[in-house]
Write an enzyme that holds these catalytic residues in place. Structure first.
Site, PDB file in Angstrom:
ATOM      1  N   HIS A   1       0.848  -1.207   0.000  1.00 49.78           N
ATOM      2  CA  HIS A   1       0.000   0.000   0.000  1.00 49.78           C
ATOM      3  C   HIS A   1       0.882   1.256   0.000  1.00 49.78           C
ATOM      4  O   HIS A   1       0.628   2.204  -0.742  1.00 49.78           O
ATOM      5  CB  HIS A   1      -0.882   0.053   1.256  1.00 49.78           C
TER       6      HIS A   1
ATOM      7  N   LYS B   1     -17.963  -5.293   8.050  1.00 46.95           N
ATOM      8  CA  LYS B   1     -16.690  -6.025   8.071  1.00 46.95           C
ATOM      9  C   LYS B   1     -16.198  -6.089   9.501  1.00 46.95           C
ATOM     10  O   LYS B   1     -16.482  -5.208  10.295  1.00 46.95           O
ATOM     11  CB  LYS B   1     -15.655  -5.312   7.195  1.00 46.95           C
TER      12      LYS B   1
ATOM     13  N   ARG C   1      -2.102  -6.449  -8.059  1.00 50.00           N
ATOM     14  CA  ARG C   1      -0.978  -7.352  -7.806  1.00 50.00           C
ATOM     15  C   ARG C   1      -0.922  -8.459  -8.845  1.00 50.00           C
ATOM     16  O   ARG C   1       0.061  -8.667  -9.503  1.00 50.00           O
ATOM     17  CB  ARG C   1      -1.094  -7.971  -6.405  1.00 50.00           C
TER      18      ARG C   1
ATOM     19  N   SER D   1      -2.867  -7.659   3.330  1.00 51.50           N
ATOM     20  CA  SER D   1      -3.140  -7.403   4.749  1.00 51.50           C
ATOM     21  C   SER D   1      -3.458  -8.701   5.475  1.00 51.50           C
ATOM     22  O   SER D   1      -3.050  -8.894   6.617  1.00 51.50           O
ATOM     23  CB  SER D   1      -4.302  -6.422   4.905  1.00 51.50           C
TER      24      SER D   1
HETATM   25  O1  PNS Z   1      -8.938  -2.854   0.446  1.00 50.06           O
HETATM   26  P1  PNS Z   1     -10.255  -3.340  -0.073  1.00 50.06           P
HETATM   27  O2  PNS Z   1     -11.040  -3.980   1.045  1.00 50.06           O
HETATM   28  O3  PNS Z   1     -10.109  -4.223  -1.275  1.00 50.06           O
HETATM   29  O4  PNS Z   1     -11.067  -2.031  -0.532  1.00 50.06           O
HETATM   30  C1  PNS Z   1     -12.355  -2.136  -1.045  1.00 50.06           C
HETATM   31  C2  PNS Z   1     -13.042  -0.755  -1.150  1.00 50.06           C
HETATM   32  C3  PNS Z   1     -13.003  -0.029   0.184  1.00 50.06           C
HETATM   33  C4  PNS Z   1     -12.334   0.083  -2.171  1.00 50.06           C
HETATM   34  C5  PNS Z   1     -14.513  -1.020  -1.599  1.00 50.06           C
HETATM   35  O5  PNS Z   1     -15.089  -1.982  -0.764  1.00 50.06           O
HETATM   36  C6  PNS Z   1     -15.377   0.244  -1.566  1.00 50.06           C
HETATM   37  O6  PNS Z   1     -15.182   1.149  -2.340  1.00 50.06           O
HETATM   38  N1  PNS Z   1     -16.351   0.273  -0.652  1.00 50.06           N
HETATM   39  C7  PNS Z   1     -17.257   1.381  -0.470  1.00 50.06           C
HETATM   40  C8  PNS Z   1     -18.658   1.009  -0.920  1.00 50.06           C
HETATM   41  C9  PNS Z   1     -18.851   1.216  -2.418  1.00 50.06           C
HETATM   42  O7  PNS Z   1     -18.665   2.281  -2.946  1.00 50.06           O
HETATM   43  N2  PNS Z   1     -19.249   0.131  -3.125  1.00 50.06           N
HETATM   44  C10 PNS Z   1     -19.517   0.191  -4.549  1.00 50.06           C
HETATM   45  C11 PNS Z   1     -18.303  -0.088  -5.400  1.00 50.06           C
HETATM   46  S1  PNS Z   1     -17.910  -1.800  -5.359  1.00 50.06           S
END
Ligand code: PNS
Length: 163
Positions: free
Chosen positions: A19, A43, A92, A130
């Site tokens: 990150h 979560k 990745r 993570s």
């Molecule tokens: O590190 P991660 O858990 O892969 O990140 C995921 C994240 C936070 C980018 C994604 O879950 C997110 O954008 N969540 C907010 C809700 C949202 O906007 N959902 C619609 C798009 S999938």
């Protein structure tokens, strides 16, 4: 002149060297990078939102154009609220692609004005996530090179307290 602002969203539970590498590289491409920590009650993260934000702040204190915030709700709404135009995501491996592609397309459907920019991971960080980092820390493994040096002790302390 409009500032080029990008949001780098994620769970960051916790921030890894992968990150941090993306944050450093994207901070050279944009006027401002906002690292946005997801605050999602559904979560069950290991670290609270405030801990995750504090960890990232500690690791990015020398990057002047980097800000750290948390967000709930839709990512595109947060991007609009902070006046950003782009979302950064790190890629990745091919296994990341399907989920990232779906998310980028969904976000495009919700907000056509926002661009998702994918950055390919540094080869040294290809295998870091993570979840593996948490497991290594939990069982007392060496997390050097996986988690930024600045927060290794914080994470060890937290895990020791929990045990
Ligand atoms: O590190 P991660 O858990 O892969 O990140 C995921 C994240 C936070 C980018 C994604 O879950 C997110 O954008 N969540 C907010 C809700 C949202 O906007 N959902 C619609 C798009 S999938």
């Amino acid at each position: 002149m409009t500032l080029k602002i990008a949001v780098y969203p994620g769970s960051f539970d916790p921030i890894t060297c992968g990150h941090l590498d993306i944050i450093k590289r994207s901070s050279k491409l944009f006027d401002k990078v906002i690292v946005a920590v997801l605050n999602n009650s559904q979560k069950k993260p290991m670290f609270s939102v405030s801990e995750r934000v504090a960890f990232i702040k500690k690791c990015t204190k020398d990057i002047p154009n980097c800000e750290v915030m948390s967000f709930g709700g839709l990512l595109v709404d947060f991007v609009h609220e902070v006046g950003a135009q782009s979302v950064i995501r790190g890629l990745r491996a091919i296994s990341d692609f399907e989920y990232e592609f779906q998310m980028a397309l969904l976000n495009k459907k919700l907000a056509p004005d926002i661009e998702t920019v994918f950055m390919v991971t540094n080869l040294n960080c290809l295998y870091i996530s993570s979840s593996v980092v948490k497991e290594i820390c939990r069982f007392g493994g060496n997390s050097e090179g996986l988690i930024p040096d600045e927060i290794i002790n914080d994470i060890k302390d937290k895990i020791e307290k929990e045990c």
